[in-house]
Scaffold this motif. Sequence first.
Motif, PDB file in Angstrom:
ATOM      1  N   THR A 182       7.251   1.163  -8.307  1.00  5.83           N
ATOM      2  CA  THR A 182       5.889   1.705  -8.404  1.00  5.83           C
ATOM      3  C   THR A 182       4.821   0.647  -8.091  1.00  5.83           C
ATOM      4  OG1 THR A 182       5.603   1.263 -10.775  1.00  5.83           O
ATOM      5  CG2 THR A 182       6.515   3.433 -10.163  1.00  5.83           C
ATOM      6  N   ILE A 183       5.211  -0.627  -8.118  1.00  2.95           N
ATOM      7  CA  ILE A 183       4.245  -1.662  -7.717  1.00  2.95           C
ATOM      8  C   ILE A 183       3.884  -1.435  -6.242  1.00  2.95           C
ATOM      9  CG2 ILE A 183       3.786  -4.141  -7.492  1.00  2.95           C
ATOM     10  CD1 ILE A 183       5.904  -4.609  -9.684  1.00  2.95           C
ATOM     11  N   ALA A 184       4.902  -1.115  -5.441  1.00  8.20           N
ATOM     12  CA  ALA A 184       4.625  -0.818  -4.027  1.00  8.20           C
ATOM     13  C   ALA A 184       3.755   0.428  -3.929  1.00  8.20           C
ATOM     14  CB  ALA A 184       5.925  -0.606  -3.265  1.00  8.20           C
ATOM     15  N   GLU A 185       4.085   1.436  -4.715  1.00  8.06           N
ATOM     16  CA  GLU A 185       3.299   2.672  -4.637  1.00  8.06           C
ATOM     17  C   GLU A 185       1.824   2.408  -4.952  1.00  8.06           C
ATOM     18  OE1 GLU A 185       6.101   6.485  -5.098  1.00  8.06           O
ATOM     19  OE2 GLU A 185       5.493   5.648  -7.011  1.00  8.06           O
ATOM     20  N   ARG A 186       1.592   1.519  -5.912  1.00  8.01           N
ATOM     21  CA  ARG A 186       0.194   1.201  -6.255  1.00  8.01           C
ATOM     22  C   ARG A 186      -0.509   0.460  -5.119  1.00  8.01           C
ATOM     23  NH1 ARG A 186       0.223  -0.980 -12.504  1.00  8.01           N
ATOM     24  NH2 ARG A 186       2.226  -0.053 -12.993  1.00  8.01           N
ATOM     25  N   VAL A 187       0.195  -0.528  -4.577  1.00  3.57           N
ATOM     26  CA  VAL A 187      -0.408  -1.304  -3.486  1.00  3.57           C
ATOM     27  C   VAL A 187      -0.634  -0.415  -2.261  1.00  3.57           C
ATOM     28  CG1 VAL A 187      -0.102  -3.277  -1.929  1.00  3.57           C
ATOM     29  CG2 VAL A 187       0.650  -3.463  -4.309  1.00  3.57           C
ATOM     30  N   TRP A 188       0.368   0.391  -1.932  1.00  2.00           N
ATOM     31  CA  TRP A 188       0.248   1.259  -0.753  1.00  2.00           C
ATOM     32  C   TRP A 188      -0.819   2.325  -0.967  1.00  2.00           C
ATOM     33  CZ3 TRP A 188       5.996   2.567   1.000  1.00  2.00           C
ATOM     34  CH2 TRP A 188       6.712   1.367   1.114  1.00  2.00           C
ATOM     35  N   ALA A 189      -0.869   2.872  -2.185  1.00  2.00           N
ATOM     36  CA  ALA A 189      -1.882   3.899  -2.462  1.00  2.00           C
ATOM     37  C   ALA A 189      -3.275   3.334  -2.182  1.00  2.00           C
ATOM     38  CB  ALA A 189      -1.780   4.366  -3.911  1.00  2.00           C
ATOM     39  N   LYS A 190      -3.449   2.073  -2.519  1.00  2.00           N
ATOM     40  CA  LYS A 190      -4.758   1.458  -2.330  1.00  2.00           C
ATOM     41  C   LYS A 190      -5.026   1.129  -0.851  1.00  2.00           C
ATOM     42  CE  LYS A 190      -7.546  -2.387  -4.140  1.00  2.00           C
ATOM     43  NZ  LYS A 190      -7.532  -3.560  -5.038  1.00  2.00           N
ATOM     44  N   TYR A 191      -3.995   0.652  -0.160  1.00  2.00           N
ATOM     45  CA  TYR A 191      -4.250   0.103   1.180  1.00  2.00           C
ATOM     46  C   TYR A 191      -3.661   0.864   2.375  1.00  2.00           C
ATOM     47  CZ  TYR A 191      -6.204  -3.926  -1.168  1.00  2.00           C
ATOM     48  OH  TYR A 191      -6.982  -4.744  -1.943  1.00  2.00           O
ATOM     49  N   ALA A 192      -2.694   1.740   2.143  1.00  2.00           N
ATOM     50  CA  ALA A 192      -2.073   2.399   3.310  1.00  2.00           C
ATOM     51  C   ALA A 192      -2.968   3.520   3.827  1.00  2.00           C
ATOM     52  CB  ALA A 192      -0.687   2.921   2.952  1.00  2.00           C
ATOM     53  N   THR A 193      -4.203   3.183   4.073  1.00  2.00           N
ATOM     54  CA  THR A 193      -5.190   4.174   4.493  1.00  2.00           C
ATOM     55  C   THR A 193      -5.432   4.127   6.003  1.00  2.00           C
ATOM     56  OG1 THR A 193      -6.849   2.540   3.940  1.00  2.00           O
ATOM     57  CG2 THR A 193      -6.420   4.220   2.273  1.00  2.00           C
ATOM     58  N   THR A 194      -4.909   3.101   6.665  1.00  2.00           N
ATOM     59  CA  THR A 194      -5.104   3.005   8.117  1.00  2.00           C
ATOM     60  C   THR A 194      -3.745   2.959   8.818  1.00  2.00           C
ATOM     61  OG1 THR A 194      -5.006   0.578   8.138  1.00  2.00           O
ATOM     62  CG2 THR A 194      -7.177   1.572   7.757  1.00  2.00           C
ATOM     63  N   PRO A 195      -3.702   3.433  10.070  1.00  6.44           N
ATOM     64  CA  PRO A 195      -2.427   3.387  10.794  1.00  6.44           C
ATOM     65  C   PRO A 195      -1.913   1.951  10.936  1.00  6.44           C
ATOM     66  CG  PRO A 195      -4.176   4.386  12.150  1.00  6.44           C
ATOM     67  CD  PRO A 195      -4.760   4.140  10.805  1.00  6.44           C
ATOM     68  N   GLU A 196      -2.801   1.029  11.110  1.00  9.76           N
ATOM     69  CA  GLU A 196      -2.388  -0.359  11.283  1.00  9.76           C
ATOM     70  C   GLU A 196      -1.669  -0.874  10.034  1.00  9.76           C
ATOM     71  OE1 GLU A 196      -5.599  -3.091  11.579  1.00  9.76           O
ATOM     72  OE2 GLU A 196      -4.347  -4.687  12.399  1.00  9.76           O
ATOM     73  N   MET A 197      -2.250  -0.596   8.876  1.00  8.06           N
ATOM     74  CA  MET A 197      -1.619  -1.033   7.626  1.00  8.06           C
ATOM     75  C   MET A 197      -0.272  -0.350   7.423  1.00  8.06           C
ATOM     76  SD  MET A 197      -1.537  -2.838   4.974  1.00  8.06           S
ATOM     77  CE  MET A 197      -3.018  -3.489   4.190  1.00  8.06           C
ATOM     78  N   ARG A 198      -0.201   0.932   7.747  1.00  7.49           N
ATOM     79  CA  ARG A 198       1.063   1.663   7.590  1.00  7.49           C
ATOM     80  C   ARG A 198       2.152   1.047   8.469  1.00  7.49           C
ATOM     81  NH1 ARG A 198      -2.465   7.151   8.067  1.00  7.49           N
ATOM     82  NH2 ARG A 198      -3.336   7.038   5.953  1.00  7.49           N
ATOM     83  N   ALA A 199       1.763   0.649   9.675  1.00 10.74           N
ATOM     84  CA  ALA A 199       2.734   0.026  10.585  1.00 10.74           C
ATOM     85  C   ALA A 199       3.216  -1.310  10.024  1.00 10.74           C
ATOM     86  CB  ALA A 199       2.103  -0.179  11.965  1.00 10.74           C
ATOM     87  N   GLU A 200       2.307  -2.072   9.439  1.00 11.84           N
ATOM     88  CA  GLU A 200       2.677  -3.372   8.864  1.00 11.84           C
ATOM     89  C   GLU A 200       3.634  -3.195   7.689  1.00 11.84           C
ATOM     90  OE1 GLU A 200       2.185  -6.131  10.145  1.00 11.84           O
ATOM     91  OE2 GLU A 200       0.263  -6.249  11.187  1.00 11.84           O
ATOM     92  N   ILE A 201       3.378  -2.186   6.874  1.00 14.86           N
ATOM     93  CA  ILE A 201       4.262  -1.909   5.726  1.00 14.86           C
ATOM     94  C   ILE A 201       5.660  -1.537   6.219  1.00 14.86           C
ATOM     95  CG2 ILE A 201       4.724  -0.227   3.886  1.00 14.86           C
ATOM     96  CD1 ILE A 201       1.668  -0.166   3.372  1.00 14.86           C
ATOM     97  N   LEU A 202       5.695  -0.624   7.199  1.00 18.41           N
ATOM     98  CA  LEU A 202       6.999  -0.172   7.700  1.00 18.41           C
ATOM     99  C   LEU A 202       7.763  -1.317   8.342  1.00 18.41           C
ATOM    100  CD1 LEU A 202       6.236   3.341   9.249  1.00 18.41           C
ATOM    101  CD2 LEU A 202       7.420   2.839   7.108  1.00 18.41           C
ATOM    102  N   ASP A 203       7.041  -2.202   8.998  1.00 21.36           N
ATOM    103  CA  ASP A 203       7.679  -3.357   9.642  1.00 21.36           C
ATOM    104  C   ASP A 203       8.569  -4.094   8.635  1.00 21.36           C
ATOM    105  OD1 ASP A 203       8.175  -5.548  11.411  1.00 21.36           O
ATOM    106  OD2 ASP A 203       6.573  -6.660  10.387  1.00 21.36           O
ATOM    107  N   CYS A 204       8.098  -4.257   7.415  1.00 25.55           N
ATOM    108  CA  CYS A 204       8.892  -4.966   6.393  1.00 25.55           C
ATOM    109  C   CYS A 204       9.850  -4.031   5.663  1.00 25.55           C
ATOM    110  CB  CYS A 204       7.974  -5.638   5.381  1.00 25.55           C
ATOM    111  SG  CYS A 204       6.945  -6.925   6.101  1.00 25.55           S
ATOM    112  N   ALA A 205       9.438  -2.781   5.479  1.00 27.44           N
ATOM    113  CA  ALA A 205      10.255  -1.851   4.687  1.00 27.44           C
ATOM    114  C   ALA A 205      11.552  -1.478   5.405  1.00 27.44           C
ATOM    115  CB  ALA A 205       9.458  -0.592   4.361  1.00 27.44           C
ATOM    116  N   VAL A 206      11.479  -1.270   6.710  1.00 30.15           N
ATOM    117  CA  VAL A 206      12.670  -0.832   7.442  1.00 30.15           C
ATOM    118  C   VAL A 206      13.757  -1.904   7.375  1.00 30.15           C
ATOM    119  CG1 VAL A 206      13.573  -0.042   9.658  1.00 30.15           C
ATOM    120  CG2 VAL A 206      11.268   0.604   8.975  1.00 30.15           C
ATOM    121  N   GLY A 207      13.364  -3.158   7.610  1.00 25.37           N
ATOM    122  CA  GLY A 207      14.325  -4.260   7.539  1.00 25.37           C
ATOM    123  C   GLY A 207      14.941  -4.359   6.159  1.00 25.37           C
ATOM    124  N   ALA A 208      14.122  -4.182   5.144  1.00 20.08           N
ATOM    125  CA  ALA A 208      14.612  -4.308   3.766  1.00 20.08           C
ATOM    126  C   ALA A 208      15.585  -3.181   3.421  1.00 20.08           C
ATOM    127  CB  ALA A 208      13.442  -4.285   2.790  1.00 20.08           C
TER     128      ALA A 208
END
Lengths: 104, 267
Positions: free
Chosen positions: B222-248
């Motif tokens: 849920t720490i990720a959910e909190r951070v993403w809820a706050k910042y995953a508001t732009t396509p650029e940020m979403r792409a950056e998150i996925l860049d790390c999430a997919v590898g993980a």
Amino acid sequence: MRAGRLEEFSEKPKVVVAGNRHCAVARLGGSVYAFESLCPHAKWPLGFIGRIFLNREGRPMLLCAMHGGVWDLVSGEGTVEGKPAPPIRRYPVEVVDGDVHVRL
Amino acid sequence: MSIAKILREEFESKRYVFDELKRAASSLDFLAQFRDSYQFIDWFKATIDPILEINYKTGALWIRNATVKGIILWTRQGAWNEWAANSALAKLITEYRDYIDDEFLNVFAHQVSDEARHFYIRTKVLKMYGGSMEDFQPIKEWADLFEWPLRCATKRLEKPYFQAKFTGAFQTVELTATVQHKGIVDNAHLNPEIWKEPYRDATRMLVEFSREIEDDESFHWTIAERVWAKYATTPEMRAEILDCAVGALELSTIAKIKRIEAAESSR
Ligand code: FES
Ligand SMILES: [Fe+2]
Ligand SMILES: [Fe+2]
């Protein structure tokens, strides 16, 4: 959206994703049910942890084994550990020539 | 067939999930379609459902077929993982604190205390089974996995990207760990072998601990959910998150299968 072929679905929900939209689809015999992909309780995806079944009165129910929540797929009402839980959103399903279509 | 082999095959059959996520990560047009950050988070969880299923089985199928010797090997790796998690987190909240919002800094610190407790209990369980950490060498995939979050997040060492990328990697692993432990808790009673004396108490402890960990890991996600809820508001940020999430997601699933393979090779 087209969710897949009738025989692809079972009592174990399958999360179907098309673009940015998604839903869970499950089947009991000839009846197909579509509902939201994430559990209304704590939002775990229902594919890996959900099951549908008929209760004693013959009503289709969804069990989410994450915390044992149960939802009535006709009325949408549910409980987790005996306490009322948020209702589950359900979507209309149409089966045409064995193809399952869900109206999201 | 060995459990590791079954899981490996299932993993191969679900590679399409990673392809879909990578395709999404490279399309800002697609990522712009989400109404808000919450819709993005829900889509992410729905998309990775098939991978969570494999992770559930790395707990469920494994524990149903485990031997005491296998549990010892598995727990040695587990204890090391808690230690490795904390060394990454300790670095995060000290060396990289300038790139983390105040509100998240304290939550990460809470996670550190959880991971320390996990390490404590894991080594205790290990001793109850008659094992120890002597001469332990981590499986390479696990070492890679714990290096990944900082390696990926530092690709954008700036606010708010760094913290979103870090949680994309680290916290996604916590999500997979939650369901793995759920698999253990739900299935341990089905393996009579591990409930035999003199290991009954150790197994009871292992199950209780897995239940406790399951709750903690779910909180860590849920720490990720909190951070993403706050910042995953732009396509650029979403792409950056996925860049790390997919590898993980990929690494953590493979690493869990490797850990079973290693535990099975002890038969
Ligand atoms: S997430 Fe489904 S019952 Fe809690
Ligand atoms: Fe942990
Ligand atoms: Fe954790």
